[in-house]
Design a protein around this motif. Structure first.
Motif, PDB file in Angstrom:
ATOM      1  N   GLY A   1     -42.291  31.069  50.570  1.00 18.93           N
ATOM      2  CA  GLY A   1     -41.751  32.062  49.641  1.00 18.93           C
ATOM      3  C   GLY A   1     -40.790  31.426  48.657  1.00 18.93           C
ATOM      4  O   GLY A   1     -40.827  31.713  47.461  1.00 18.93           O
TER       5      GLY A   1
ATOM      6  N   HIS B   1     -42.142  29.988  45.537  1.00 17.48           N
ATOM      7  CA  HIS B   1     -42.708  30.838  44.478  1.00 17.48           C
ATOM      8  C   HIS B   1     -41.886  30.897  43.202  1.00 17.48           C
ATOM      9  O   HIS B   1     -42.444  31.073  42.128  1.00 17.48           O
TER      10      HIS B   1
ATOM     11  N   THR C   1     -42.912  28.241  40.544  1.00 23.45           N
ATOM     12  CA  THR C   1     -44.105  28.537  39.759  1.00 23.45           C
ATOM     13  C   THR C   1     -43.856  29.704  38.825  1.00 23.45           C
ATOM     14  O   THR C   1     -44.360  29.727  37.706  1.00 23.45           O
ATOM     15  N   LEU C   2     -43.073  30.674  39.302  1.00 27.66           N
ATOM     16  CA  LEU C   2     -42.780  31.811  38.425  1.00 27.66           C
ATOM     17  C   LEU C   2     -42.083  31.312  37.177  1.00 27.66           C
ATOM     18  O   LEU C   2     -42.440  31.677  36.056  1.00 27.66           O
TER      19      LEU C   2
ATOM     20  N   THR D   1     -40.432  23.801  44.412  1.00 32.95           N
ATOM     21  CA  THR D   1     -41.674  24.388  44.919  1.00 32.95           C
ATOM     22  C   THR D   1     -42.435  23.395  45.775  1.00 32.95           C
ATOM     23  O   THR D   1     -42.833  23.698  46.903  1.00 32.95           O
TER      24      THR D   1
ATOM     25  N   TYR E   1     -52.556  26.004  46.364  1.00 31.33           N
ATOM     26  CA  TYR E   1     -51.238  26.151  45.741  1.00 31.33           C
ATOM     27  C   TYR E   1     -50.519  24.805  45.682  1.00 31.33           C
ATOM     28  O   TYR E   1     -49.964  24.431  44.641  1.00 31.33           O
TER      29      TYR E   1
ATOM     30  N   SER F   1     -49.709  23.107  42.138  1.00 32.09           N
ATOM     31  CA  SER F   1     -48.293  22.906  41.803  1.00 32.09           C
ATOM     32  C   SER F   1     -48.012  21.437  41.539  1.00 32.09           C
ATOM     33  O   SER F   1     -47.264  21.098  40.618  1.00 32.09           O
TER      34      SER F   1
ATOM     35  N   VAL G   1     -50.046  32.043  42.110  1.00 33.23           N
ATOM     36  CA  VAL G   1     -48.792  32.215  42.853  1.00 33.23           C
ATOM     37  C   VAL G   1     -48.730  33.621  43.433  1.00 33.23           C
ATOM     38  O   VAL G   1     -48.265  33.820  44.553  1.00 33.23           O
TER      39      VAL G   1
ATOM     40  N   HIS H   1     -48.689  34.425  48.275  1.00 28.67           N
ATOM     41  CA  HIS H   1     -47.940  35.228  49.227  1.00 28.67           C
ATOM     42  C   HIS H   1     -48.702  36.477  49.625  1.00 28.67           C
ATOM     43  O   HIS H   1     -48.483  37.016  50.706  1.00 28.67           O
TER      44      HIS H   1
ATOM     45  N   VAL I   1     -44.615  39.348  47.900  1.00 32.45           N
ATOM     46  CA  VAL I   1     -44.493  38.570  46.659  1.00 32.45           C
ATOM     47  C   VAL I   1     -43.093  38.755  46.074  1.00 32.45           C
ATOM     48  O   VAL I   1     -42.435  37.788  45.683  1.00 32.45           O
TER      49      VAL I   1
ATOM     50  N   ALA J   1     -40.673  36.840  48.055  1.00 35.35           N
ATOM     51  CA  ALA J   1     -40.792  35.404  47.809  1.00 35.35           C
ATOM     52  C   ALA J   1     -40.024  35.015  46.553  1.00 35.35           C
ATOM     53  O   ALA J   1     -39.287  34.026  46.534  1.00 35.35           O
ATOM     54  N   ILE J   2     -40.177  35.820  45.501  1.00 36.88           N
ATOM     55  CA  ILE J   2     -39.506  35.494  44.242  1.00 36.88           C
ATOM     56  C   ILE J   2     -37.992  35.638  44.414  1.00 36.88           C
ATOM     57  O   ILE J   2     -37.201  34.843  43.898  1.00 36.88           O
TER      58      ILE J   2
END
Lengths: 179, 460
Positions: free
Chosen positions: B93, B96, B99-100, B124, B175, B179, B239, B243, B268, B271-272
């Motif tokens: 998590g 994440h 990547t966000l 990440t 992922y 990444s 991404v 999750h 999700v 995770a963010i």
């Protein structure tokens, strides 16, 4: 094989992206085609001025994604339906909704791999050495200088005239670059 | 996000994403100097040694695990998934947010992402590496982990693709790969800068090899930008899927407390939330020790605080809905699950979770708190703990009392559980320290594009 020119080309060094853009556009209009600009960060206008070209990368990525997705689904179909059918909770062998997740992942994987390796292949990288690195102060191209090269293999290239042409844009320096 | 808020224009407009007065040269020199400086700061040496020492606990406990098996953990029946899966979900998590920041904020043209995307992406990668340790070891015979992948074998069998656990293998390995590619592609032009700036011959050769001969040609930049944008576009659904798939590991099962349709979006958002907490935990000390306040400005810090608040509220909504659905379903097992969470033997974990993840982020409504790096640092640590507790509550507390009271049991972690968890924290920070020392922590070429003089003026 055509005879290799005596030098790689002539290179002008600029301090300002606007001057580089002006010179690049003028060089293209003057009929030079084997030109290349080197900048410390991407400048869309300069890329367009160097060669109004098509970019094949999106198509490569699309094909990579489609191949990834088809391969992922085919793998699951072959293993779960043909080669090793397993009765899991009485669900059909071809239980496609369960296959969507790995298919999605392999699609992304195929597309991402082709984006990276396609970009490198189209750019001819990795290529540890290139004659442009013989340009004086070229190490500043990754810091704050902007370079414009006209290659000697260009049809319109003339050692003296091309140098004069580049000098007319008041660059910081114009130099001949050896192989 | 909030750039057009007419009520509080000063908060976002007053602080630019890059303090004025920098040039192409000075940006380059300042960021490159961190990696190329001849002298290693004493603080770095201390920090790295400490984290590396802590990482040894992980390697020691892995050694014991390989010798004795997973019986050294506290896992039992019915709590077959415990610290290993809690830590796996927690670490993945955290990844994440990287990547966000690098992909989704790029697509939304949020310029403030530029100075934080590089180390967030590194975060990440390292978080995914730490996450991967756990399921790999939880299989019990980690030397046979390649059985998870579909390959033709003499046993004549294949993995079962109807299982969420195999989906997870695909999601997490994709992922990790994407990444790593995204991060490396972003690094190439900066590695060329380091190659050109390095004085030391060995450093020049290593950076030179990694830079792949990048020379900044306009044609190359054009394809590079296309590739980067496409990767961002591909990473965005990826991404979100990762999750989601991790949540399927639970939601597809029938255990009360797991079998819920709200799990994918709730996971999700969580995770963010955890990821931004980790980015803040890293960036606040980083900008202070390396004097990067001009690049990682208060605007970045505040924006991250706002994202943390927003995702925190989504997570709070998730908790509320879990409780509501348990009651509204009329299912006695579901009702017992939430009752047991709130008042059962692990009541403290549920209420600490609410305290950490629901109550604490409410302080972020106050502008004063968003302006204080100390407060934000503390809140992000609390959120990190809270998100860990969330996974504890979902996994251990749901499993320990499911349908049949005869199969109920309590779970307690052993010292190896704790050593592994703390050890991955050490591994993560040791990798972060190495990254900060040897690679550009901020994307240099993208920072150049933030300068006003980088834009060419169009002459009609």
């Amino acid at each position: 094989m055509a005879k290799r020119p005596e030098i790689y080309g002539v290179v002008a060094e600029f301090e300002d992206p606007n001057e580089l853009l002006k010179a690049t556009r003028a060089a293209y209009e003057a009929g030079y085609r084997r030109i290349e600009a080197y900048t410390p960060y991407p400048i869309e206008e300069v890329s367009e001025a160097v060669s109004p070209h098509r970019n094949r990368l999106p198509l490569i990525v699309l094909i990579g994604g489609i191949i990834g997705g088809l391969a992922g689904y085919a793998l699951q179909y072959y293993t779960q339906v043909i080669d090793y059918p397993m009765n899991i909770g009485g669900r059909p062998f071809h239980s496609w909704p369960a296959f969507i997740v790995p298919t999605f992942e392999t699609t992304i994987l195929g597309a991402a791999l082709s984006a990276v390796f396609g970009m490198l292949a189209l750019n001819g990288l990795p290529r540890p050495h290139h004659p442009i690195f013989n340009t004086p102060r070229f190490e500043l191209a990754s810091r704050n200088r902007f370079f414009l090269s006209i290659e000697a293999s260009d049809k319109k290239f003339d050692r003296e005239q091309t140098k004069e042409f580049l000098a007319s844009f008041a660059p910081r320096d114009v130099s001949e670059v050896d192989w | 996000m909030s750039t057009n808020n007419p009520d509080k224009p000063e908060e976002t407009t007053r602080v630019p994403v890059l303090r004025p007065g920098y040039t192409f040269g000075s940006i380059t020199d300042k960021i490159a100097a961190i990696a190329l400086g001849r002298k290693t700061p004493i603080g770095w040496l201390i920090g790295f040694s400490l984290s590396f020492g802590v990482a040894m606990m992980l390697f020691y406990s892995i050694g014991v695990l390989l010798l004795k098996g997973i019986g050294i953990w506290g896992n039992n029946n019915p709590v077959g998934w415990a610290f290993d899966i809690i830590n796996f979900v927690w670490w993945i998590g955290i990844g994440h947010a990287g990547t966000l920041i690098s992909a989704i904020l790029l697509l939304f043209r949020q310029q403030w992402r530029t100075s934080i995307n590089r180390f967030a992406e590194a975060m990440t990668l390292f978080a995914v590496a730490c996450a991967g340790v756990y399921p790999a070891l939880h299989t019990g015979r980690p030397w046979l982990d390649y059985w998870l992948f579909p390959y033709p074998n003499t046993m004549g069998i294949w993995p079962n693709f109807r299982s969420p656990l195999i989906w997870d293998v695909f999601a997490v390995s994709t992922y990790a790969t994407v990444s790593a590619l995204f991060w490396f592609v972003g690094l190439v032009p900066d590695l060329a800068t380091l190659r050109d700036r390095a004085k030391n011959r060995t450093a020049k050769i290593i950076y030179g090899m990694l830079a792949l001969g990048w020379r900044g040609s306009a044609r190359h930049w054009h394809r590079y930008e296309t590739a980067y944008l496409l990767l961002a576009g591909l990473s965005t659904p990826l991404v979100l899927s990762v999750h989601t798939v991790v949540s399927f590991d639970f939601a597809v099962g029938i255990v009360p407390g797991w079998h819920a349709t709200i799990f994918p979006p709730y996971f999700v958002a969580g995770a963010i939330y955890a990821g931004f907490a980790m980015v803040l935990t890293i960036s606040i000390p980083l900008r202070k020790f390396y004097n990067l306040q001009d690049f990682i400005t208060m605007r970045h810090i505040r924006n991250m605080a706002k994202i943390m608040l927003a995702t925190g509220l989504i997570v709070a909504y998730g908790y509320m809905m879990e409780a509501f659905m348990a009651w509204y379903s009329g299912n006695e097992y579901e009702r017992f699950m939430i009752y047991n969470r709130m008042t059962g033997p692990y009541w403290w974990s549920y209420w600490s979770l609410i305290l950490c993840n629901v109550i604490t982020p409410q302080f972020l409504w106050a502008r004063k708190v968003r302006h204080s790096t100390t407060a934000l640092f503390l809140i992000s640590l609390v959120v990190g703990v809270g998100m860990w507790l969330e996974r504890f509550v979902i996994i251990v507390v749901s499993l320990h009392r499911d349908f049949l009271p005869s199969s109920w049991a309590m779970y307690a972690p052993t010292r190896y559980d704790w050593m592994m968890f703390i050890g991955t924290l050490g591994l993560f920070s040791a990798l972060m320290f190495l990254f900060i020392r040897f690679l550009p922590v901020i994307s240099i070429f993208e920072m150049r594009t933030l300068l006003p003089e980088s834009k060419v003026k169009e002459e009609a």
